[in-house]
Design a protein around this motif. Structure first.
Motif, PDB file in Angstrom:
ATOM      1  N   THR A 246       0.828  -1.207   0.000  1.00 53.20           N
ATOM      2  CA  THR A 246       0.000   0.000   0.000  1.00 53.20           C
ATOM      3  C   THR A 246       0.859   1.252   0.000  1.00 53.20           C
ATOM      4  O   THR A 246       0.585   2.217  -0.745  1.00 53.20           O
ATOM      5  N   VAL A 297      -6.162   5.715 -10.304  1.00 50.33           N
ATOM      6  CA  VAL A 297      -6.357   4.273 -10.188  1.00 50.33           C
ATOM      7  C   VAL A 297      -5.431   3.691  -9.116  1.00 50.33           C
ATOM      8  O   VAL A 297      -5.847   2.867  -8.281  1.00 50.33           O
ATOM      9  N   LEU A 298      -4.171   4.115  -9.111  1.00 46.66           N
ATOM     10  CA  LEU A 298      -3.219   3.597  -8.125  1.00 46.66           C
ATOM     11  C   LEU A 298      -3.607   4.001  -6.710  1.00 46.66           C
ATOM     12  O   LEU A 298      -3.551   3.185  -5.777  1.00 46.66           O
ATOM     13  N   THR A 301      -6.484   1.955  -5.558  1.00 43.41           N
ATOM     14  CA  THR A 301      -6.043   0.608  -5.205  1.00 43.41           C
ATOM     15  C   THR A 301      -5.365   0.586  -3.840  1.00 43.41           C
ATOM     16  O   THR A 301      -5.580  -0.335  -3.031  1.00 43.41           O
ATOM     17  N   GLU A 320     -12.216   7.399  -1.904  1.00 39.04           N
ATOM     18  CA  GLU A 320     -12.369   6.351  -2.911  1.00 39.04           C
ATOM     19  C   GLU A 320     -13.485   6.701  -3.891  1.00 39.04           C
ATOM     20  O   GLU A 320     -13.343   6.498  -5.112  1.00 39.04           O
TER      21      GLU A 320
END
Length: 453
Positions: A246, A297-298, A301, A320
């Motif tokens: 993460t 996007v990263l 995630t 998010e």
């Protein structure tokens, strides 16, 4: 005069006291005084005496003393099937009769009746009895324990993570283990944490592991003849494998967002005459929006991985949702710019124009704030352990270099184009000046050619 007759006790002299010297005295029991050698020891079995020896060594089993010189001596091994004779040394005989399997390994000492056993093995463990005197006399039993020396313990740990249970294991491969003692930083463990011994293995449980459990642990394995000690430096990890992933993803997302911000700022800071236009503008816009889309996007995630490890949190769920929306918008902008750039001129809704125009800058801000929260939370989680913080210097440098290469290529193309355009304007200016100068000369009087006479 009165008499008293207590029970017979060996080694005690009784006397009758009478007369006026001790009026009222009936009897007295003085302390016994035994001269050495005057009263022989009582017959019977004495002991047992304990002896421990290492495999392959020699051990001396004690005898009955000097009173065996003139008497016969009998050594026996008391096995499970009954006494087994080792040797019998008759008094005055030139030498003892030694029986197998001790023929080559037993060496008696007639002076005191002791017995030296050489090259002892674990099968020699048991009870030995020495008896002196003809017709049965005093006996002495010796408990012999032949042990294999303990090998160096192997001390290892499971994966130790803060807030999670873990264990330290001390295991001995060879030799019987009587006890295993633990120490932390040179001090004994508290009684509540003392592990139990199971065979040749001792397990110290850490449930859950905390920062205070970090340090140097040692375990000492011992038996009756030897001891071995080994140590291990224990480090508690603050971040699990998923949280480390993460952190890496959040760092890459921040770098992509910062590079995208430079792609958005550079055209705005240019003057109107030098602003990037045409194909370079289209490629720059496409790359900037595409890069910030990847950053969204990263970062999304990374937030999902964080909640997977730490549980749902409003501080992560709201970003998010925002990042999901910005991902879709920036993707549409990037694809439209690269494939159908004329569609922007047909947008009549001001709301749509603002959405398309502010999508990339808004995404940059959202990614930076969300990633900063994840990085800070990861650092606080790391502080619960005692390991080194994850070094992301190489990751940041490599990511920045790779993501900045397209911007550098676009900049070089722009400089080359601007230089070419500037040189073209300079040549046009020079030609125009020469034409003007020629016209000026032709307009002056007396400059016309005269015909020859």
């Amino acid at each position: 005069m009165m008499l008293c007759r207590p029970p017979e006790l060996p080694g005690i002299t009784w006397m009758l006291l009478a007369g006026d010297t001790f009026p009222g005295a009936i009897c007295a029991i003085p302390s016994p005084v035994l001269a050495p050698g005057l009263f022989p020891p009582a017959r019977g079995v004495t002991g047992p005496v304990h002896r421990a020896a290492a495999v392959g060594s020699s051990v001396l089993l004690p005898g009955l003393g000097n009173n065996t010189r003139s008497n016969s001596t009998l050594w026996e091994f008391l096995s499970g099937t009954g006494p087994r004779s080792i040797l019998q040394h008759p008094g005055g005989a030139p030498g003892p009769a030694i029986h197998p399997p001790h023929t080559q390994r037993a060496l008696p000492h007639p002076s005191d009746g002791s017995l030296l056993l050489e090259n002892v093995q674990e099968s020699d463990s048991g009870t030995y009895r020495v008896t002196g005197g003809a017709g049965g006399g005093d006996s002495l039993e010796i408990q012999l324990e032949v042990l294999q020396p303990v090998s160096l313990p192997r001390l290892w740990s499971s994966s130790l993570l803060a807030r999670a249970p873990g264990q330290l294991v001390c295991e001995v491969a060879e030799g019987r283990v009587d006890s295993i003692t633990w120490r932390k930083d040179g001090q004994p463990l508290s009684p509540g944490r003392a592990p139990r011994l199971s065979g040749s293995r001792s397990v110290l449980h850490l449930s859950p592991a905390t920062r205070s459990d970090c340090g140097s642990y040692s375990c000492n394995a011992s038996n009756g003849i030897s001891w071995q000690e080994t140590s291990l430096k224990v480090t508690i990890e603050g971040l699990s494998h998923r949280l480390k992933l993460t952190l890496r993803i959040a760092v890459v997302a921040v770098v992509f967002a910062v590079i995208s911000a430079w792609g958005l700022i550079i055209p705005v800071c240019q003057s109107e005459k030098l602003r990037i236009r045409g194909e370079l503008w289209r490629w720059l816009s496409c790359y900037t929006c595409g890069l910030v889309c990847i950053a969204c996007v990263l970062d999304g995630t990374a937030g999902i991985l964080w909640m997977w490890e730490e549980g749902p949190s409003v501080a992560v769920i709201l970003p998010e949702i925002t990042l999901s929306y910005l991902t879709v918008v920036t993707f549409l902008v990037a694809t439209t710019v690269i494939f159908q750039p004329t569609d922007f001129s047909h947008l009549k809704s001001k709301k749509a124009q603002r959405t398309m125009g502010y999508a990339a800058p808004g995404a940059v801000v959202a990614v930076v704030l969300s990633s900063a929260f994840l990085i800070r939370s990861s650092y606080l989680r790391h502080e619960e352990g005692c390991s080194e913080f994850l070094d992301v210097t190489v990751l940041v440098a490599s990511t920045a270099a790779v993501s900045a290469l397209p911007l550098l290529a676009i900049g070089l193309c722009y400089l080359s184009f601007a230089d070419h355009k500037t040189q073209g304007r300079s040549k046009d200016s020079d030609v125009c000046w020469m034409d003007r100068a020629g016209s000026f000369e032709m307009s002056q009087p007396g400059t016309k050619d005269t015909a020859p006479s």
